[in-house]
Write a protein that holds these residues in place. Structure first.
Motif, PDB file in Angstrom:
ATOM      1  N   HIS B 322      -3.287  -1.415 -46.965  1.00 29.53           N
ATOM      2  CA  HIS B 322      -3.831  -0.857 -46.093  1.00 29.53           C
ATOM      3  C   HIS B 322      -5.083  -0.305 -46.498  1.00 29.53           C
ATOM      4  CE1 HIS B 322      -0.524  -1.417 -43.891  1.00 29.53           C
ATOM      5  NE2 HIS B 322       0.208  -0.470 -44.348  1.00 29.53           N
ATOM      6  N   ARG B 325      -8.226  -0.921 -44.296  1.00 33.45           N
ATOM      7  CA  ARG B 325      -7.738  -1.101 -42.910  1.00 33.45           C
ATOM      8  C   ARG B 325      -8.030   0.966 -42.272  1.00 33.45           C
ATOM      9  NH1 ARG B 325      -1.841   0.092 -40.573  1.00 33.45           N
ATOM     10  NH2 ARG B 325      -2.748   1.066 -38.706  1.00 33.45           N
ATOM     11  N   ARG B 332      -4.776   4.074 -37.697  1.00 29.60           N
ATOM     12  CA  ARG B 332      -4.206   5.010 -38.338  1.00 29.60           C
ATOM     13  C   ARG B 332      -2.841   4.855 -39.123  1.00 29.60           C
ATOM     14  NH1 ARG B 332      -2.921   8.846 -34.680  1.00 29.60           N
ATOM     15  NH2 ARG B 332      -2.588   8.074 -33.451  1.00 29.60           N
ATOM     16  N   LEU B 333      -2.610   5.505 -40.821  1.00 33.13           N
ATOM     17  CA  LEU B 333      -1.646   5.379 -40.396  1.00 33.13           C
ATOM     18  C   LEU B 333       0.086   6.070 -40.602  1.00 33.13           C
ATOM     19  CD1 LEU B 333      -2.219   4.585 -44.518  1.00 33.13           C
ATOM     20  CD2 LEU B 333      -1.854   2.723 -43.230  1.00 33.13           C
ATOM     21  N   ARG B 335       1.637   8.393 -37.376  1.00 37.10           N
ATOM     22  CA  ARG B 335       1.718   8.688 -35.438  1.00 37.10           C
ATOM     23  C   ARG B 335       1.430   9.991 -35.556  1.00 37.10           C
ATOM     24  NH1 ARG B 335      -0.504   4.813 -32.151  1.00 37.10           N
ATOM     25  NH2 ARG B 335      -0.265   3.426 -32.106  1.00 37.10           N
ATOM     26  N   TRP B 404     -10.219  -3.059 -38.154  1.00 31.60           N
ATOM     27  CA  TRP B 404      -9.230  -3.968 -39.170  1.00 31.60           C
ATOM     28  C   TRP B 404      -8.080  -4.922 -38.771  1.00 31.60           C
ATOM     29  CZ3 TRP B 404      -3.604  -3.822 -38.296  1.00 31.60           C
ATOM     30  CH2 TRP B 404      -2.909  -4.132 -39.537  1.00 31.60           C
TER      31      TRP B 404
END
Lengths: 149, 411
Positions: B322, B325, B332-333, B335, B404
């Motif tokens: 990531h 990304r 977003r990693l 939520r 990404w």
């Protein structure tokens, strides 16, 4: 008529659905909408792709249909699709992609990975209900999947 | 007397063999040499005229005709000289010499005025050199055109991807709003009020989220414009101010922010640099400080012509897959409700418009360090005007973000 016979045979089938969706609002919306439908026996919701595989592979529960959101945070819904269709025991379960994306590239990729259907989530709430109802109709009446195979 | 006979008449002279004393060897050598010269002088104009005939592009073709006539008449003179050994028609020989004299002077008179032009003609070697140069320049221009076409193609694809990402992410809250409004209407029609409040709250949150996303996009477009005048920005003062401001904004946050002083000054757009550090700090506080005793460190290392700023945290870290990304738009990693996925895209954008770059080093479980490299000297201004600028100015496209999905190899 063959079709007529088949339809009458398949009516009355009730769907067990696995919903793979990481947006809690969308998940709630889809679950509430589907719960109104008499043809839906039960609906289970998972957020993470990992949980989706766990649920499908455990084998103690029957799922007639997977509703799969494409945008699943850090793992793409495509990975789930690929995983299901690569798995000999899971690949016969119909996967209906639900996505906000209407892009040709996403559709192509989904079909390349053997999605059974690609449905765009409509912005209009009434349309969403209608569209989900059509999906349920299709998988209960037009195509019984492997329920009678 | 017939002039023809008169000119051929040889009665007044002895044959050349009898003029003086010729040995056989001397006489025949003289004679054969004249015949040989005459023969060659007859052949050369033929070759010359063949050349002129086959090369219509030749400059000054008329002078070649004159050369031919001149050589031909010289040849005639030599052959007649040989003839004099047996047939001493010296009047004919004289006529031939007069003709040669006339033709040779005519050639000279014609040659002189065209000499400067002939001298100005480029040599084949020079012409070849020039052509080679032009060819190389053309090839270079073609290669450049190809590169630019590819760059343009790439930009178009990026823009398409960007629009795709934006449309996709803006639609998501709209689906929520539309869906729950329809449910609310349905509930109202059936006089069922139990879920109404909750469903409307979802609509409200989604509309706020939509607003945040749009604001984020506007911010991103704003920082994406080309950087005009740069002033030296005191990053240390800037970061200290930001920390105070962040504390005022949310005093309940308990994280410690350490600044490794001194932080160098860099030539930049102050407003955008402030946005960059604000987003890095907010990101570190939001995602790198899960506990109350979170720790964020800000520092810098000078490396050659660049200064590498870093903002590190001791949070959960980011898995290597990531690392690129996280800088993608709307990626977003977590939520969570606050993040829009614009912050780090904006950080990278600001770094790029300043001629720098942004990246992250992180091991899951060991925290993350976000790096931003910025040049210590403002890059030279490009020459204004011309197509060059439009292409070379990579930074002028506000939509120049790397979504990404590219990394995933989406078509």
């Amino acid at each position: 008529m063959v079709q007529g016979i088949r339809t009458s045979v398949s009516t009355g089938r009730k769907l067990a659905i696995l919903l793979v969706e990481d947006n809690p609002d969308h998940a709630a919306l889809l679950r509430i909408t589907l719960q109104y439908d008499q043809r839906v026996e039960r609906i289970e919701w998972v957020c993470e792709p990992r949980d989706a595989f766990d649920r499908l592979r455990r084998g103690d529960t029957r799922f007639d249909l997977v509703l799969l959101d494409l945008d699943l945070g850090h793992t793409s819904g495509f990975d789930v699709l690929e995983g299901v269709k690569d798995d000999e025991r899971l690949r016969r379960t119909p996967v209906v992609v639900l996505s906000t994306s209407d892009a040709g590239s996403d559709r192509k990729r989904a079909y390349d990975l053997h999605a059974n259907s690609y449905v765009v989530k409509p912005v209009d709430g009434r349309q969403l209900g209608a569209r989900l109802s059509e999906v349920v109709s299709y998988w209960t009446q037009c195509d019984a999947g492997l329920a009678r195979a | 007397m017939n002039p023809f006979r008169w000119i051929l008449d040889s009665d007044a002279w002895p044959e050349r063999w009898h003029c003086g004393t010729w040995s056989d060897a001397h006489g025949y050598t003289h004679l054969l040499a004249d015949v040989a010269i005459g023969g060659a002088y007859f052949a050369i104009p033929i070759a010359l005229l063949y050349f002129v005939w086959r090369r219509p592009d030749l400059p000054f073709p008329r002078i070649f005709w004159l050369f031919g006539a001149f050589i031909l008449s010289c040849g005639a003179g030599h052959l007649l000289d040989a003839l004099m050994f047996y047939q001493p028609s010296y009047r004919l020989l004289t006529a031939a010499k007069v003709t040669t004299a006339l033709v040779s002077w005519l050639t000279l008179v014609a040659l002189v005025p065209i000499l400067p032009q002939a001298l100005a003609l480029p040599s084949i070697a020079r012409t070849n050199e020039r052509l080679a140069r032009e060819n190389a320049a053309r090839k270079k221009a073609q290669a450049e055109l190809r590169t630019r076409n590819e760059a343009l193609q790439h930009k178009t694809e990026e823009l398409e991807q960007f629009v795709h990402t934006v449309a996709h992410d803006l639609k998501s809250p709209l689906v929520t709003m539309g869906g729950f409004l329809a449910l609310a209407r349905h509930d109202l029609a059936e006089q069922r009020h139990s879920d109404l409040d909750q469903n409307l709250a979802r609509v409200e949150r989604a509309s706020h989220r939509l607003g945040d996303l749009i604001q984020g996009l506007l911010d991103l477009a704003r920082v994406g414009r080309a950087v005009g005048a740069r002033t030296p920005v005191n990053v240390e003062a800037l970061v200290k101010n930001l920390v105070l401001e962040l504390h005022t904004r949310s005093p309940e946050r308990k994280a410690t922010i350490r600044i490794v002083t001194p932080l160098p000054s860099v030539p930049a757009d102050a407003g955008r640099l402030s946005a960059l550090f604000e987003n890095l700090l907010v990101n570190a506080l939001q995602y790198g400080c899960p506990d109350d005793d979170g720790e964020v460190t800000v520092g810098a290392i000078t490396r050659g012509p660049e200064v590498h700023f870093f903002v590190s945290d001791k949070g959960p870290g980011i898995a290597p897959e990531h690392h690129r990304r996280v800088f993608g738009l709307f990626q977003r990693l977590a939520r969570d409700e606050h993040g829009t996925g614009v912050g780090l895209a904006l950080v990278e954008k600001v770094a790029r418009v300043h001629g720098g770059r942004a990246w992250v080093e992180s091991t899951p479980g060991e925290g993350s360090t976000f790096w931003v490299a910025l040049p210590l000297e403002a890059p030279e201004e490009k020459a204004p005007g011309g197509a060059d600028r439009a292409f070379a100015d990579e930074t002028s496209n506000p939509y120049d973000v790397t979504p990404w999905s590219k990394e995933l190899g989406l078509p």
